[in-house]
Design an enzyme around this catalytic site. Structure first.
Site, PDB file in Angstrom:
ATOM      1  N   TYR A 151       0.829  -1.223  -0.004  1.00 11.77           N
ATOM      2  CA  TYR A 151       0.018  -0.096   0.058  1.00 11.77           C
ATOM      3  C   TYR A 151       0.658   1.072   0.032  1.00 11.77           C
ATOM      4  CZ  TYR A 151      -3.762   3.251   1.266  1.00 11.77           C
ATOM      5  OH  TYR A 151      -4.608   4.279   1.472  1.00 11.77           O
ATOM      6  N   LYS A 155       1.387   4.128  -2.968  1.00 16.35           N
ATOM      7  CA  LYS A 155       0.571   5.515  -2.762  1.00 16.35           C
ATOM      8  C   LYS A 155       1.850   6.696  -2.941  1.00 16.35           C
ATOM      9  CE  LYS A 155      -3.678   4.854  -1.705  1.00 16.35           C
ATOM     10  NZ  LYS A 155      -4.788   5.365  -2.874  1.00 16.35           N
TER      11      LYS A 155
HETATM   12  N1  NAP Z   1     -10.394   4.610   4.469  1.00 13.58           N
HETATM   13  C1  NAP Z   1      -9.319   5.253   4.706  1.00 13.58           C
HETATM   14  O1  NAP Z   1      -9.153   5.200   5.896  1.00 13.58           O
HETATM   15  C2  NAP Z   1      -8.416   6.022   3.739  1.00 13.58           C
HETATM   16  C3  NAP Z   1      -7.319   6.752   4.197  1.00 13.58           C
HETATM   17  C4  NAP Z   1      -6.686   7.367   3.059  1.00 13.58           C
HETATM   18  C5  NAP Z   1      -6.782   7.030   1.785  1.00 13.58           C
HETATM   19  N2  NAP Z   1      -7.851   6.230   1.416  1.00 13.58           N
HETATM   20  C6  NAP Z   1      -7.915   6.174  -0.005  1.00 13.58           C
HETATM   21  O2  NAP Z   1      -9.187   6.269  -0.348  1.00 13.58           O
HETATM   22  C7  NAP Z   1      -9.498   5.589  -1.525  1.00 13.58           C
HETATM   23  C8  NAP Z   1     -10.908   5.053  -1.161  1.00 13.58           C
HETATM   24  O3  NAP Z   1     -11.076   4.285   0.002  1.00 13.58           O
HETATM   25  P1  NAP Z   1     -12.329   4.073   0.703  1.00 13.58           P
HETATM   26  O4  NAP Z   1     -11.824   4.377   2.006  1.00 13.58           O
HETATM   27  O5  NAP Z   1     -13.518   4.788   0.241  1.00 13.58           O
HETATM   28  O6  NAP Z   1     -12.625   2.430   0.854  1.00 13.58           O
HETATM   29  P2  NAP Z   1     -13.587   1.417   0.185  1.00 13.58           P
HETATM   30  O7  NAP Z   1     -14.998   1.693   0.799  1.00 13.58           O
HETATM   31  O8  NAP Z   1     -13.317   0.261   0.310  1.00 13.58           O
HETATM   32  O9  NAP Z   1     -13.752   1.835  -1.358  1.00 13.58           O
HETATM   33  C9  NAP Z   1     -12.882   1.422  -2.133  1.00 13.58           C
HETATM   34  C10 NAP Z   1     -13.493   1.571  -3.548  1.00 13.58           C
HETATM   35  O10 NAP Z   1     -12.578   1.195  -4.446  1.00 13.58           O
HETATM   36  C11 NAP Z   1     -13.268   0.385  -5.478  1.00 13.58           C
HETATM   37  N3  NAP Z   1     -12.207  -0.809  -6.033  1.00 13.58           N
HETATM   38  C12 NAP Z   1     -11.507  -1.592  -5.343  1.00 13.58           C
HETATM   39  N4  NAP Z   1     -11.058  -2.488  -6.092  1.00 13.58           N
HETATM   40  C13 NAP Z   1     -11.515  -1.973  -7.519  1.00 13.58           C
HETATM   41  C14 NAP Z   1     -11.198  -2.490  -8.863  1.00 13.58           C
HETATM   42  N5  NAP Z   1     -10.255  -3.355  -9.016  1.00 13.58           N
HETATM   43  N6  NAP Z   1     -11.850  -2.006 -10.103  1.00 13.58           N
HETATM   44  C15 NAP Z   1     -12.536  -0.776  -9.747  1.00 13.58           C
HETATM   45  N7  NAP Z   1     -13.001  -0.462  -8.483  1.00 13.58           N
HETATM   46  C16 NAP Z   1     -12.217  -0.953  -7.291  1.00 13.58           C
HETATM   47  C17 NAP Z   1     -14.267  -0.316  -4.611  1.00 13.58           C
HETATM   48  O11 NAP Z   1     -15.313  -0.745  -5.571  1.00 13.58           O
HETATM   49  P3  NAP Z   1     -16.309  -1.981  -5.253  1.00 13.58           P
HETATM   50  O12 NAP Z   1     -16.720  -2.042  -3.551  1.00 13.58           O
HETATM   51  O13 NAP Z   1     -17.324  -1.760  -6.056  1.00 13.58           O
HETATM   52  O14 NAP Z   1     -15.264  -3.337  -5.649  1.00 13.58           O
HETATM   53  C18 NAP Z   1     -14.805   0.822  -3.921  1.00 13.58           C
HETATM   54  O15 NAP Z   1     -15.743   1.651  -4.695  1.00 13.58           O
HETATM   55  C19 NAP Z   1      -8.551   4.493  -1.654  1.00 13.58           C
HETATM   56  O16 NAP Z   1      -7.629   4.710  -2.536  1.00 13.58           O
HETATM   57  C20 NAP Z   1      -7.882   4.563  -0.258  1.00 13.58           C
HETATM   58  O17 NAP Z   1      -6.581   4.170  -0.428  1.00 13.58           O
HETATM   59  C21 NAP Z   1      -8.560   5.441   2.244  1.00 13.58           C
END
Ligand code: NAP
Length: 270
Positions: A151, A155
């Site tokens: 990860y 990033k």
């Molecule tokens: N949550 C945190 O603490 C956090 C912190 C910093 C940064 N982020 C970043 O924020 C972003 C979104 O994360 P989130 O927290 O919203 O997590 P999440 O609820 O798990 O959402 C992840 C999204 O990515 C999509 N995805 C995963 N694999 C995919 C693929 N192969 N093709 C197309 N879509 C795919 C998922 O779609 P499906 O569910 O339809 O598969 C879902 O819509 C990520 O890049 C993560 O690194 C998150």
């Protein structure tokens, strides 16, 4: 006048879903992608219920052809792209010694190459609209943590790619912003892969004090409006950025202890 158009990967859940609602509320037509068709349908129906316009596609961002289909959908349905948000992402929690290398490759293909494919296919339209490219990165875009090598490196790669892209587009009037949230309350940790490639199914952290996806979406939208270069969300995030740059050994110690103290830490017996 036509609405502006936002294309959002990972719009089926968490931060991407909240971004879809926010941009729709601000009169954008939105195009969302994800792998879960039911969730995509539900997000689109919520948007339509509020009078917005949206399209969705079930696709895999780790496939360049699949990403092109999303861009084609946006252009065919709405005729333009003003904002691209590279948000889809997954994580792996594993010691590097134990990590399944196929999962490592999969993560890199989603988080990093997925972003590259999105930019590659949509760039001509974004240049045409003098639009914005927004990367949803993470504090792990510049801070390392143990047991997250895949990860963190994906990033860091995103950070380098978007920083380099920004310079290259200097005379094209395209805004490039890297947003780096801290912990956000979403399904992210449940979806995190273990060393065997299976999902964790539960969270390794207390979600009580995490930022909500809606707060992230508000800040990203404001960053878009004010054409920010970087978006580091919390005081803690900004402090971490300074410590990392000025006192890297202190940053190492803090990051190590943070992971050592998480639930079922993989560092405990390592
Ligand atoms: N949550 C945190 O603490 C956090 C912190 C910093 C940064 N982020 C970043 O924020 C972003 C979104 O994360 P989130 O927290 O919203 O997590 P999440 O609820 O798990 O959402 C992840 C999204 O990515 C999509 N995805 C995963 N694999 C995919 C693929 N192969 N093709 C197309 N879509 C795919 C998922 O779609 P499906 O569910 O339809 O598969 C879902 O819509 C990520 O890049 C993560 O690194 C998150």
């Amino acid at each position: 006048m036509k609405n502006k158009v936002a294309v959002i990967t990972g719009g089926s859940s968490g931060i991407g879903e909240a971004l879809a609602y926010k941009f729709s509320k601000e009169n954008f037509d939105v195009v969302i992608g994800g792998t879960n068709g039911e969730r995509i349908k539900s997000v689109l129906s919520n948007i339509k219920e509020k009078g917005g316009r949206g399209e969705g596609i079930i696709h895999d961002v780790s496939s360049s052809d699949d990403v092109k289909k999303m861009v084609d959908l946006a252009v065919n349905k709405f005729g333009r792209i003003d904002v691209l948000i590279c948000n889809a992402g997954i994580s792996i929690r594993s010691l590097f010694e134990d990590v399944d290398i196929k999962s490592f490759e999969k993560l890199f293909s989603i988080n990093f190459l997925g972003s590259v494919y999105c930019v590659k296919h949509s760039l001509p339209y974004i240049i045409k609209s003098s639009g914005s490219i927004i990367a949803i990165s993470s504090l792990n875009g510049f801070i390392a943590t143990p047991t997250r090598t895949a990860y963190v490196s994906s990033k860091h790669a995103m950070q380098g790619f978007f920083d380099s892209l920004r310079l290259e587009l200097k005379r094209k009037n395209v805004h490039v912003m890297v947003a780096s949230p801290g912990y956000v309350h979403s399904n992210f940790r449940k979806n995190t892969l273990k060393s065997d490639g299976k999902k964790e199914g539960k969270t390794s952290r207390d979600h009580a004090n995490m930022m909500s996806p809606e707060e992230v979406a508000e800040k990203v939208f404001r960053g878009y409006l004010t054409k920010k270069r970087d978006l580091i969300f919390t005081f803690r995030g900004k402090l971490a950025y300074l410590i990392k740059n000025w006192f890297p050994k202190v940053a190492d110690r803090l990051a190590y202890n943070e992971i050592l103290n998480e639930r079922e830490s993989l560092l405990k017996n390592y």
